[in-house]
Design an enzyme around this catalytic site. Structure first.
Site, PDB file in Angstrom:
ATOM      1  N   CYS A  95      41.591  32.791  52.445  1.00  0.00           N
ATOM      2  CA  CYS A  95      41.249  34.049  53.119  1.00  0.00           C
ATOM      3  C   CYS A  95      41.732  33.999  54.576  1.00  0.00           C
ATOM      4  CB  CYS A  95      39.741  34.313  53.055  1.00  0.00           C
ATOM      5  SG  CYS A  95      38.783  33.467  54.327  1.00  0.00           S
TER       6      CYS A  95
ATOM      7  N   ASP B 200      27.344  44.472  42.590  1.00  0.00           N
ATOM      8  CA  ASP B 200      27.391  44.822  44.015  1.00  0.00           C
ATOM      9  C   ASP B 200      26.240  44.133  44.699  1.00  0.00           C
ATOM     10  OD1 ASP B 200      25.162  46.726  43.116  1.00  0.00           O
ATOM     11  OD2 ASP B 200      25.188  46.994  45.293  1.00  0.00           O
TER      12      ASP B 200
END
Lengths: 397, 397
Positions: free
Chosen positions: A329, A289
């Site tokens: 994307c 993360d």
């Protein structure tokens, strides 16, 4: 060593290894996570600038939130009263909460550490607060994430061995206290659930955190002590990417790797640059993360397959190409570098969102492709193809 | 009176009237617009905080952009070089550009008006600029919107008749100059198109703007003079909602209504509060635009079927309900008032987007329902149901 009571809701199925790299599926009460993967960070129950639908679209399967921040605002009891974090932020998939250890220790002059816990002042209103292993467990229980991290003592990356040992040993003692309170709360909830004929509200797993700074002996000792203290659903590796040199970070991962059980997920905390993800996967890490993709996105920097691109640069003014020609994307499929630059220069928030979206998509895709490479036994070639490109910076063409 | 050369790409088919209210379809080179409708404002080629996909999802069929702002940043010639506004902002449906008249006259001390045009200083860098009817046509041609507005002289809403007459008459003279330059540019483009065997780049319609302040005689005179000057694809009604009293605005719409041809769209410029939309439709208006839904959204205020809700209010802290229980927008379908308040209080940009999205959705839905009511001959009942609710303010429950 007994399985934690909530363990039944969690599973970790290793599917392939390639060197030390691993492909697996981590099952949680809110669904499965195919690893290795990157977890976008939603500190305040929102991944900055992004919508939960954006995250689903990018293929995020697990996200983070932060106990320190949510305790201060809007308050963990309020989140619980509103049905927990999943319902509050409309995210039905797995969530992990960080304990706030990193945040509290980042406050520096605003805090006092004792064996009991940490007294600190809120960064919002200066009010005096106290975090103990027990109070942090109550906060993380209220928030209701699938995975909750222990409260630990975080120190700077280049700390001396004595300071690192003190912090690591304190983190171990705090782990015992976390587990005690975690189990107590679970029993209380079970009893309440039985009383109402309903199951306990949130099924959660408590992850310990391996500390020890950049000192191999401390890391090994911490990993072993943690394993003697229980049979954990998964393991955090903390205190890295906090100021130490990169080779030191990679070295610590190599030291910790054989000390952790192969059949449990490992989560390298706070690490999120593309090259570090690949180096981490190569050393056995399953979960990562970091705020980097969204923070850099808000600052106008994009990760691309040819290095970093700063969209504020004058050279991009009339550039009709997408940020990254190979990227599918929603930002790259629709918008030119010229348009993104225009949004940034004009302080339009759509620009922050489009770049954050691209960066999150980029890291998730990097990990999806790493997983495929591991499954196909070609991770080494994959990483050798990517690493030289990723280390380039501020390329504009 | 001849049809403008670009008229063939445009059509306006009236489907029903109910009193003075009209339901119609306005066809443009980039598709059809069912009216009455609200056009979200994308001043800088982005509707602030929203993604083009958000706008499509909310049912927006036509949006605005602004010639003044885009001329200064990123530059209309750059937009043209990148394929025009539709491609630049990834919006394939109709676009209208405002001429910048309103913006230039809002600069107050920064500008000098003459018959030739307006000298002003850029609000960005203070550089000296000059807008004439001809230069504005060149800017709007470069941007390539489907509908482009004339350059007009905008004055405050409560101006005296003499000042209003001067501005209105100047706007009429400027309209002739706009049309001259518009036609000249079209011929040049046709010639270039023929030379390359391709059609002219952007098919556009020039809309005149009826001015005249709050003076009925001036409004009638302006409408008549505009009609004598050409057969226009559609008509703007300008200089309203700029400080005059609401009854004055409604009165002007009633005066103008019979003066404009029934078979052309009418666009009431800069009007966008829910109650004003309904009052406008009742007086024959087809198209509206305003920054209100996005600006108010960024300020934390939501339009709802029970009046306005300010999400920053303390009472919403633990409110699990959506902003508007009857609303099916992506904000109301997913998030509680408590979560939206949390995002606002925490300065999270997702909050700005979710509230802007709700407000835009609310106005588009209000107009979709008005259209249905007109088609079914019950617009009067529809407006009598809505108006008392919409005029409530800052309701929190």
């Amino acid at each position: 060593m007994t399985q934690p009571t909530t363990g039944a809701a969690f599973a970790f199925a290793l599917e392939a290894t390639d060197g030390d790299a691993r492909a697996a599926t981590f099952s949680t009460p809110h669904g499965a996570v195919q690893t290795p993967t990157f977890m976008p960070v939603g500190t305040l129950a929102t991944v900055k600038t992004l919508d939960p639908d954006d995250l689903r679209g990018a293929g995020a399967s697990m996200i983070l939130a932060n106990a320190y921040h949510l305790h201060l605002r809007p308050g963990d009891e309020l989140v619980r009263a509103l049905g927990g974090l999943h319902r509050f932020m409309h995210w039905d998939a797995p969530i992990l909460t960080d304990s706030g250890g990193f945040q509290v220790f980042s406050l520096e002059t605003l805090r006092t550490v004792s064996e009991e816990g940490v007294e600190f002042r809120s960064h919002i209103d200066g009010s005096k607060r106290f975090f103990s292993p027990e109070s942090v467990m109550r906060i993380e229980r209220n928030l209701g994430a699938d995975v909750i991290m222990q409260f630990d003592h975080v120190i700077p990356g280049q700390s001396e061995e004595s300071a690192a040992r003190d912090a690591s040993e304190r983190s171990l003692r705090w782990l015992e206290r976390c587990k005690g309170e975690f189990d107590r709360l679970e029993m209380v909830e079970h009893a309440e659930g039985d009383a109402h004929g309903a199951p306990p509200r949130f099924q959660q797993a408590l992850f310990p955190i391996v500390q020890g700074g950049i000192h191999a002996g401390l890391r090994v000792a911490a990993a072993r002590a943690i394993r003697s203290a229980g049979d954990w659903v998964g393991y955090g590796i903390g205190g890295l990417s906090v100021g130490e040199a990169k080779p030191d970070m990679y070295g610590m991962l190599e030291v910790v790797h054989p000390e952790l059980p192969a059949d449990r997920p490992r989560y390298l905390m706070g690490v999120g640059f593309p090259e570090d993800l690949i180096e981490g996967v190569r050393r056995g890490v399953d979960l990562f993360d970091c705020v980097a993709p969204t923070r850099m996105g808000r600052n106008g920097t994009a990760f691309t397959s040819a290095g970093r691109v700063n969209v504020k640069r004058q050279e991009l003014r009339a550039d009709p190409r997408p940020l990254d020609e190979g990227c599918d994307c929603p930002t790259c499929r629709r918008f030119s570098r010229a348009y993104l630059r225009h949004l940034y220069v004009s302080d339009e928030t759509l620009g922050l969102r489009l770049l954050s979206l691209h960066n999150v998509h980029f890291l998730l895709n990097l990990m999806r492709e790493a997983r495929r490479a591991i499954l196909e036994g070609r991770f080494d070639a994959y990483s050798r193809d990517w690493l030289p490109r990723l280390s380039q910076r501020t390329v504009s063409e």
